[in-house]
Scaffold this motif. Sequence first.
Motif, PDB file in Angstrom:
ATOM      1  N   ASN A   8       5.513 -65.822  -5.422  1.00  0.00           N
ATOM      2  CA  ASN A   8       5.772 -64.828  -4.384  1.00  0.00           C
ATOM      3  C   ASN A   8       5.601 -63.407  -4.921  1.00  0.00           C
ATOM      4  OD1 ASN A   8       8.464 -66.973  -3.408  1.00  0.00           O
ATOM      5  ND2 ASN A   8       6.441 -66.874  -2.483  1.00  0.00           N
ATOM      6  N   ILE A   9       6.000 -63.191  -6.157  1.00  0.00           N
ATOM      7  CA  ILE A   9       5.818 -61.868  -6.779  1.00  0.00           C
ATOM      8  C   ILE A   9       4.338 -61.547  -6.911  1.00  0.00           C
ATOM      9  CG2 ILE A   9       6.175 -60.514  -8.879  1.00  0.00           C
ATOM     10  CD1 ILE A   9       8.790 -61.975  -9.295  1.00  0.00           C
ATOM     11  N   LEU A  10       3.553 -62.517  -7.349  1.00  0.00           N
ATOM     12  CA  LEU A  10       2.107 -62.305  -7.463  1.00  0.00           C
ATOM     13  C   LEU A  10       1.481 -62.050  -6.089  1.00  0.00           C
ATOM     14  CD1 LEU A  10       1.144 -65.027 -10.110  1.00  0.00           C
ATOM     15  CD2 LEU A  10       1.431 -62.568 -10.463  1.00  0.00           C
ATOM     16  N   ASN A  11       1.979 -62.747  -5.067  1.00  0.00           N
ATOM     17  CA  ASN A  11       1.477 -62.501  -3.707  1.00  0.00           C
ATOM     18  C   ASN A  11       1.746 -61.067  -3.280  1.00  0.00           C
ATOM     19  OD1 ASN A  11       0.623 -65.156  -3.478  1.00  0.00           O
ATOM     20  ND2 ASN A  11       2.468 -65.839  -2.429  1.00  0.00           N
ATOM     21  N   SER A  12       2.941 -60.577  -3.570  1.00  0.00           N
ATOM     22  CA  SER A  12       3.277 -59.198  -3.207  1.00  0.00           C
ATOM     23  C   SER A  12       2.405 -58.200  -3.948  1.00  0.00           C
ATOM     24  CB  SER A  12       4.758 -58.924  -3.504  1.00  0.00           C
ATOM     25  OG  SER A  12       5.600 -59.630  -2.619  1.00  0.00           O
ATOM     26  N   VAL A  13       2.168 -58.451  -5.229  1.00  0.00           N
ATOM     27  CA  VAL A  13       1.303 -57.559  -6.015  1.00  0.00           C
ATOM     28  C   VAL A  13      -0.109 -57.547  -5.434  1.00  0.00           C
ATOM     29  CG1 VAL A  13       0.247 -57.185  -8.272  1.00  0.00           C
ATOM     30  CG2 VAL A  13       2.663 -57.809  -8.128  1.00  0.00           C
ATOM     31  N   LEU A  14      -0.627 -58.728  -5.120  1.00  0.00           N
ATOM     32  CA  LEU A  14      -1.980 -58.829  -4.570  1.00  0.00           C
ATOM     33  C   LEU A  14      -2.090 -58.126  -3.222  1.00  0.00           C
ATOM     34  CD1 LEU A  14      -4.858 -60.039  -4.596  1.00  0.00           C
ATOM     35  CD2 LEU A  14      -3.899 -62.090  -3.513  1.00  0.00           C
TER      36      LEU A  14
ATOM     37  N   ASN B 252       5.757 -71.451   1.369  1.00  0.00           N
ATOM     38  CA  ASN B 252       6.318 -70.747   0.217  1.00  0.00           C
ATOM     39  C   ASN B 252       5.248 -70.178  -0.699  1.00  0.00           C
ATOM     40  OD1 ASN B 252       8.991 -71.225   0.975  1.00  0.00           O
ATOM     41  ND2 ASN B 252       9.041 -73.201  -0.069  1.00  0.00           N
ATOM     42  N   THR B 253       4.084 -70.814  -0.733  1.00  0.00           N
ATOM     43  CA  THR B 253       3.043 -70.378  -1.652  1.00  0.00           C
ATOM     44  C   THR B 253       2.337 -69.099  -1.192  1.00  0.00           C
ATOM     45  OG1 THR B 253       1.458 -71.840  -0.546  1.00  0.00           O
ATOM     46  CG2 THR B 253       2.621 -72.709  -2.497  1.00  0.00           C
ATOM     47  N   THR B 254       2.503 -68.716   0.068  1.00  0.00           N
ATOM     48  CA  THR B 254       1.834 -67.517   0.580  1.00  0.00           C
ATOM     49  C   THR B 254       2.822 -66.405   0.937  1.00  0.00           C
ATOM     50  OG1 THR B 254       1.861 -68.439   2.828  1.00  0.00           O
ATOM     51  CG2 THR B 254      -0.113 -68.810   1.496  1.00  0.00           C
ATOM     52  N   ARG B 255       4.115 -66.670   0.879  1.00  0.00           N
ATOM     53  CA  ARG B 255       5.102 -65.649   1.244  1.00  0.00           C
ATOM     54  C   ARG B 255       5.198 -64.570   0.163  1.00  0.00           C
ATOM     55  NH1 ARG B 255       8.559 -70.324   3.171  1.00  0.00           N
ATOM     56  NH2 ARG B 255       8.382 -70.262   5.442  1.00  0.00           N
ATOM     57  N   THR B 256       5.639 -63.400   0.586  1.00  0.00           N
ATOM     58  CA  THR B 256       5.885 -62.300  -0.339  1.00  0.00           C
ATOM     59  C   THR B 256       7.371 -62.241  -0.678  1.00  0.00           C
ATOM     60  OG1 THR B 256       6.025 -60.804   1.566  1.00  0.00           O
ATOM     61  CG2 THR B 256       3.901 -60.947   0.421  1.00  0.00           C
ATOM     62  N   VAL B 257       7.737 -61.360  -1.598  1.00  0.00           N
ATOM     63  CA  VAL B 257       9.100 -61.390  -2.130  1.00  0.00           C
ATOM     64  C   VAL B 257      10.195 -61.060  -1.109  1.00  0.00           C
ATOM     65  CG1 VAL B 257       8.559 -61.096  -4.557  1.00  0.00           C
ATOM     66  CG2 VAL B 257       8.637 -59.086  -3.087  1.00  0.00           C
ATOM     67  N   PRO B 258      10.011 -60.141  -0.144  1.00  0.00           N
ATOM     68  CA  PRO B 258      11.108 -59.915   0.800  1.00  0.00           C
ATOM     69  C   PRO B 258      11.493 -61.180   1.571  1.00  0.00           C
ATOM     70  CG  PRO B 258       9.528 -58.128   0.929  1.00  0.00           C
ATOM     71  CD  PRO B 258       8.900 -59.199   0.099  1.00  0.00           C
ATOM     72  N   VAL B 259      10.495 -61.932   2.024  1.00  0.00           N
ATOM     73  CA  VAL B 259      10.782 -63.171   2.753  1.00  0.00           C
ATOM     74  C   VAL B 259      11.348 -64.222   1.802  1.00  0.00           C
ATOM     75  CG1 VAL B 259       9.794 -64.987   4.188  1.00  0.00           C
ATOM     76  CG2 VAL B 259       8.965 -62.645   4.403  1.00  0.00           C
ATOM     77  N   ALA B 260      10.809 -64.294   0.599  1.00  0.00           N
ATOM     78  CA  ALA B 260      11.305 -65.274  -0.376  1.00  0.00           C
ATOM     79  C   ALA B 260      12.772 -65.029  -0.699  1.00  0.00           C
ATOM     80  CB  ALA B 260      10.462 -65.214  -1.649  1.00  0.00           C
ATOM     81  N   ILE B 261      13.172 -63.759  -0.832  1.00  0.00           N
ATOM     82  CA  ILE B 261      14.575 -63.444  -1.117  1.00  0.00           C
ATOM     83  C   ILE B 261      15.457 -63.816   0.076  1.00  0.00           C
ATOM     84  CG2 ILE B 261      16.199 -61.562  -1.548  1.00  0.00           C
ATOM     85  CD1 ILE B 261      14.034 -60.196  -3.168  1.00  0.00           C
ATOM     86  N   ALA B 262      14.985 -63.536   1.288  1.00  0.00           N
ATOM     87  CA  ALA B 262      15.768 -63.846   2.480  1.00  0.00           C
ATOM     88  C   ALA B 262      15.974 -65.344   2.658  1.00  0.00           C
ATOM     89  CB  ALA B 262      15.074 -63.271   3.715  1.00  0.00           C
ATOM     90  N   LEU B 263      15.055 -66.143   2.147  1.00  0.00           N
ATOM     91  CA  LEU B 263      15.130 -67.593   2.326  1.00  0.00           C
ATOM     92  C   LEU B 263      15.751 -68.316   1.136  1.00  0.00           C
ATOM     93  CD1 LEU B 263      11.658 -68.285   4.012  1.00  0.00           C
ATOM     94  CD2 LEU B 263      13.896 -67.988   5.098  1.00  0.00           C
TER      95      LEU B 263
END
Length: 274
Positions: free
Chosen positions: A65-71, A216-227
């Motif tokens: 998720n962190i890498l998704n956010s960076v990308l 989960n593999t495409t989510r970014t960190v804000p959504v990942a933290i909320a879930l």
Amino acid sequence: MNAVKTGAFYLAVVVIVVVAVFPFYYAIITSFKTGTALFEVNYWPREFNFQNYVSVMQQGDFPRNILNSVLVATLTVAFALFLGVTASYALARVQFRGRTLLLLTILGVSMFPQIAVLAGLFELIRFLGIFNTPWALVLSYTIFTLPFTVWVLTTFMRDLPVEIEEAAIVDGATPWQIISKVFLPLMWPALVTTGLLAFIGAWNEFLFALTFTSSNTTRTVPVAIALLSGATQYETPWGIIMAASVIVTVPLIVLVLIFQRKIVAGLTAGGVKG
């Protein structure tokens, strides 16, 4: 009297700084707590337990998720700056009818809240076949970032001396050469400012990331933290949530500190001599 005003000013500054910094400070303290210590109100750290940080990095796809956010944030900045620079050149330097109306229309797009265009943007993303991909977020973030970027860069470009452009035209430079070799070296303080704001906006955005991604593999960190979830449905893993929040906030603080120095250096050393 002056001493009273000075004291009141510095007192106000201290209060503002404390109010702004305290939530993040308390999140850091909480991220080092485990068990029942999470529910104890302490304003000074009593221990440094990194278990929450280890757990969040091992839980689910959070590193992904962190890498998704960076990308997503990086691509958003790249597209927003490219389109913003080219559009600002046309709006600031090219004379055509309706230029002011077009600029106001572009700025007016930013007045619409995200929820107002969510349904239409969702249908567009489904039509393009990019649902549940990083490109869905890049497209939506670029749309909402571009108006502010174009407005700031257009205002900045208008203040650049027209003699520089005229000299480049006399030397046979093309419009793209004028943009890339003449204007960009002078505009980089504005580019850094708009790029940083675009990156922060894309990094922190939640509504579009929640709507346009479903795995989960495409989510970014804000959504990942909320879930993030605990061992049971009745448990909220506050320690892990605070650790995750610190992990994703520290890079933004570092970026702001780094680019603020560059902005100051660019403003003081980037003057144009006539």
